[in-house]
Design a protein around this motif. Structure first.
Motif, PDB file in Angstrom:
ATOM      1  N   ARG A  66      -4.073   4.961  23.213  1.00 18.82           N
ATOM      2  CA  ARG A  66      -3.133   5.860  23.888  1.00 18.82           C
ATOM      3  C   ARG A  66      -1.703   5.642  23.411  1.00 18.82           C
ATOM      4  NH1 ARG A  66      -6.201   9.883  25.280  1.00 18.82           N
ATOM      5  NH2 ARG A  66      -8.006   9.233  26.512  1.00 18.82           N
ATOM      6  N   GLU A  67      -1.434   4.443  22.932  1.00 20.25           N
ATOM      7  CA  GLU A  67      -0.113   4.096  22.409  1.00 20.25           C
ATOM      8  C   GLU A  67      -0.296   3.469  21.034  1.00 20.25           C
ATOM      9  OE1 GLU A  67       2.980   4.415  23.730  1.00 20.25           O
ATOM     10  OE2 GLU A  67       2.357   5.333  25.626  1.00 20.25           O
ATOM     11  N   VAL A  68       0.345   4.044  20.022  1.00 21.98           N
ATOM     12  CA  VAL A  68       0.221   3.537  18.653  1.00 21.98           C
ATOM     13  C   VAL A  68       1.606   3.360  18.047  1.00 21.98           C
ATOM     14  CG1 VAL A  68      -0.705   3.959  16.337  1.00 21.98           C
ATOM     15  CG2 VAL A  68      -2.012   4.675  18.357  1.00 21.98           C
ATOM     16  N   SER A  69       1.802   2.257  17.351  1.00 24.98           N
ATOM     17  CA  SER A  69       3.052   2.009  16.623  1.00 24.98           C
ATOM     18  C   SER A  69       2.697   1.664  15.182  1.00 24.98           C
ATOM     19  CB  SER A  69       3.836   0.855  17.251  1.00 24.98           C
ATOM     20  OG  SER A  69       4.216   1.159  18.577  1.00 24.98           O
ATOM     21  N   ILE A  70       3.400   2.293  14.244  1.00 25.43           N
ATOM     22  CA  ILE A  70       3.118   2.075  12.823  1.00 25.43           C
ATOM     23  C   ILE A  70       4.421   1.786  12.094  1.00 25.43           C
ATOM     24  CG2 ILE A  70       2.234   3.104  10.694  1.00 25.43           C
ATOM     25  CD1 ILE A  70       0.496   4.935  12.479  1.00 25.43           C
ATOM     26  N   LEU A  71       4.453   0.681  11.361  1.00 26.57           N
ATOM     27  CA  LEU A  71       5.545   0.375  10.442  1.00 26.57           C
ATOM     28  C   LEU A  71       4.911   0.241   9.071  1.00 26.57           C
ATOM     29  CD1 LEU A  71       8.480  -2.106  10.825  1.00 26.57           C
ATOM     30  CD2 LEU A  71       7.022  -2.232   8.799  1.00 26.57           C
ATOM     31  N   THR A  72       5.356   1.063   8.129  1.00 23.81           N
ATOM     32  CA  THR A  72       4.694   1.073   6.826  1.00 23.81           C
ATOM     33  C   THR A  72       5.691   1.298   5.708  1.00 23.81           C
ATOM     34  OG1 THR A  72       2.833   2.041   5.614  1.00 23.81           O
ATOM     35  CG2 THR A  72       4.182   3.551   6.946  1.00 23.81           C
ATOM     36  N   GLY A  73       5.205   1.210   4.469  1.00 23.40           N
ATOM     37  CA  GLY A  73       6.048   1.403   3.306  1.00 23.40           C
ATOM     38  C   GLY A  73       6.032   2.856   2.860  1.00 23.40           C
ATOM     39  N   ARG A  74       5.270   3.171   1.836  1.00 17.62           N
ATOM     40  CA  ARG A  74       5.253   4.555   1.348  1.00 17.62           C
ATOM     41  C   ARG A  74       4.547   5.494   2.328  1.00 17.62           C
ATOM     42  NH1 ARG A  74       1.758   3.843  -4.039  1.00 17.62           N
ATOM     43  NH2 ARG A  74       2.187   1.641  -3.711  1.00 17.62           N
ATOM     44  N   SER A 159      15.557  -0.165   7.828  1.00 17.28           N
ATOM     45  CA  SER A 159      16.180  -0.707   6.622  1.00 17.28           C
ATOM     46  C   SER A 159      16.039  -2.224   6.630  1.00 17.28           C
ATOM     47  CB  SER A 159      17.663  -0.304   6.545  1.00 17.28           C
ATOM     48  OG  SER A 159      18.244  -0.758   5.330  1.00 17.28           O
ATOM     49  N   VAL A 160      14.848  -2.674   6.326  1.00 16.05           N
ATOM     50  CA  VAL A 160      14.541  -4.097   6.175  1.00 16.05           C
ATOM     51  C   VAL A 160      13.622  -4.230   4.970  1.00 16.05           C
ATOM     52  CG1 VAL A 160      14.814  -4.667   8.628  1.00 16.05           C
ATOM     53  CG2 VAL A 160      12.577  -3.952   7.769  1.00 16.05           C
ATOM     54  N   LEU A 204       9.169  -7.198  17.175  1.00 17.31           N
ATOM     55  CA  LEU A 204       9.864  -6.770  15.953  1.00 17.31           C
ATOM     56  C   LEU A 204       9.867  -5.246  15.849  1.00 17.31           C
ATOM     57  CD1 LEU A 204      11.097  -7.195  13.129  1.00 17.31           C
ATOM     58  CD2 LEU A 204       8.757  -7.432  12.254  1.00 17.31           C
ATOM     59  N   VAL A 205       8.715  -4.618  16.040  1.00 11.98           N
ATOM     60  CA  VAL A 205       8.620  -3.160  15.950  1.00 11.98           C
ATOM     61  C   VAL A 205       9.513  -2.502  16.995  1.00 11.98           C
ATOM     62  CG1 VAL A 205       7.072  -1.185  16.266  1.00 11.98           C
ATOM     63  CG2 VAL A 205       6.314  -3.165  14.943  1.00 11.98           C
ATOM     64  N   ASP A 206       9.485  -2.999  18.217  1.00 11.03           N
ATOM     65  CA  ASP A 206      10.303  -2.416  19.288  1.00 11.03           C
ATOM     66  C   ASP A 206      11.790  -2.491  18.963  1.00 11.03           C
ATOM     67  OD1 ASP A 206       8.049  -1.815  20.755  1.00 11.03           O
ATOM     68  OD2 ASP A 206       8.171  -3.592  22.026  1.00 11.03           O
ATOM     69  N   LYS A 207      12.226  -3.615  18.408  1.00  6.06           N
ATOM     70  CA  LYS A 207      13.647  -3.775  18.084  1.00  6.06           C
ATOM     71  C   LYS A 207      14.057  -2.874  16.917  1.00  6.06           C
ATOM     72  CE  LYS A 207      14.620  -8.302  20.055  1.00  6.06           C
ATOM     73  NZ  LYS A 207      15.669  -7.741  20.953  1.00  6.06           N
ATOM     74  N   LEU A 208      13.190  -2.739  15.913  1.00  2.52           N
ATOM     75  CA  LEU A 208      13.489  -1.838  14.802  1.00  2.52           C
ATOM     76  C   LEU A 208      13.526  -0.385  15.287  1.00  2.52           C
ATOM     77  CD1 LEU A 208      11.331  -3.391  11.939  1.00  2.52           C
ATOM     78  CD2 LEU A 208      13.830  -3.389  12.105  1.00  2.52           C
ATOM     79  N   TRP A 209      12.629  -0.052  16.185  1.00  7.16           N
ATOM     80  CA  TRP A 209      12.605   1.309  16.733  1.00  7.16           C
ATOM     81  C   TRP A 209      13.895   1.592  17.507  1.00  7.16           C
ATOM     82  CZ3 TRP A 209       9.538   5.373  15.843  1.00  7.16           C
ATOM     83  CH2 TRP A 209       9.608   6.470  16.707  1.00  7.16           C
ATOM     84  N   ALA A 210      14.296   0.648  18.334  1.00 14.60           N
ATOM     85  CA  ALA A 210      15.505   0.827  19.157  1.00 14.60           C
ATOM     86  C   ALA A 210      16.768   0.908  18.300  1.00 14.60           C
ATOM     87  CB  ALA A 210      15.623  -0.296  20.172  1.00 14.60           C
ATOM     88  N   ALA A 211      16.754   0.214  17.145  1.00 11.66           N
ATOM     89  CA  ALA A 211      17.935   0.169  16.286  1.00 11.66           C
ATOM     90  C   ALA A 211      18.049   1.372  15.370  1.00 11.66           C
ATOM     91  CB  ALA A 211      17.925  -1.105  15.460  1.00 11.66           C
TER      92      ALA A 211
END
Length: 215
Positions: A66-74, A159-160, A204-211
Motif C-alpha cells: 500500500r506504501e512504496v518508496s523507490i530511490l534509484t539511478g537511471r 542530489s547524492v 534516509l529515504v524520508d529525509k531525501l524526500w523531505a529535502a
C-alpha cells in the motif's frame, strides 16, 4: 571397520546432496540463507545474486503493498514488467508510491553525481561517457510524467552519490548496493524485513524526500 566405512559413505553422500542442492536449487539456497539469518538474529530475509533473480520476488511484494518508496539511478526498471502493476494501482489510487530520481539540473559549484557515476560506468562499458546516463534518466522522468497522480504517484529528485537502489514497502526493503565496476542490474540485491536496517534506510529515504521538491 565396516561400520566406519558405512558411516563415512553416508556422510559423504549427505555432503554431496547438500552441495548439489546448493548448486542446483534456488529454494534450497533461500532456505539455508533464511535459516542462517534467523539463527544469527539478522534482519536479512533473502539475498539475490542480481536484479533478474530478484525481479519476481519484488513484483510479488509490490502487488500487495500500500506504501512504496523507490530511490534509484537511471530508473530503467520502472518501465519493466516488475513495476507495471504497481504503477497501474497508483493511477487507480489504490496505493501510494514515492519515487526519487537523480537531479538533472545541477547548479554551478554543486556536485554533479550523474557525471560522477557515468565516469565509473565508462570504465567497464564503452557506451557511456557521452552523456548517455543523463539521457536515460531524463527518459525515465518523461515516462513517469504522464502517469503521476498527486498523493499516489509522485516523483522528486535527489542530489547524492549514486551508490545504490532502494525499493521499500511497508513490509520489506530491497537494497541493491552499486559498485564502481559493474552495472547496478548485476549487483547483489539484499531483502530486509522490518528491523534496524529497514528503519535506517527508510529514514534516509524520508529525509531525501523531505529535502527535495517535485521533479
Amino acid at each position: 571397520m565396516g561400520f566406519l566405512r558405512d558411516t563415512g559413505a553416508s556422510l559423504f553422500a549427505s555432503a554431496l546432496f547438500v552441495a548439489l542442492a546448493w548448486a542446483l536449487s534456488k529454494t534450497a539456497r533461500r532456505f539455508l540463507r533464511g535459516l542462517a539469518a534467523h539463527l544469527l538474529h539478522l534482519d536479512v530475509e533473502e539475498v539475490f545474486r542480481n536484479s533478474r533473480e530478484a525481479a519476481s520476488d519484488i513484483k510479488r511484494e509490490l502487488s500487495r503493498a500500500r506504501e512504496v518508496s523507490i530511490l534509484t539511478g537511471r530508473g530503467a526498471e520502472l518501465q519493466r514488467d516488475s513495476f507495471e502493476e504497481l504503477l497501474l494501482r497508483c493511477q487507480a489510487r489504490r496505493c501510494r508510491c514515492r519515487i526519487l530520481l537523480p537531479k538533472l539540473d545541477v547548479a554551478a559549484g554543486e556536485a554533479n553525481w550523474i557525471t560522477n557515476r557515468e565516469e565509473e560506468m565508462q570504465a567497464f562499458d564503452a557506451a557511456f561517457g557521452t552523456g548517455l546516463l543523463r539521457r536515460q534518466i531524463a527518459a525515465t522522468y518523461d515516462y513517469l510524467a504522464p502517469l503521476s497522480v498527486v498523493g499516489h504517484l509522485e516523483v522528486r529528485d535527489y542530489s547524492v552519490p549514486h551508490i545504490g537502489r532502494i525499493v521499500a514497502t511497508e513490509r520489506v526493503l530491497y537494497l541493491t548496493p552499486y559498485t564502481a565496476d559493474r552495472h547496478g542490474r548485476e549487483s547483489t540485491v539484499i531483502k530486509y524485513r522490518r528491523g534496524e536496517t529497514y528503519d535506517f534506510l527508510m529514514r534516509l529515504v524520508d529525509k531525501l524526500w523531505a529535502a527535495s521538491g517535485p521533479a
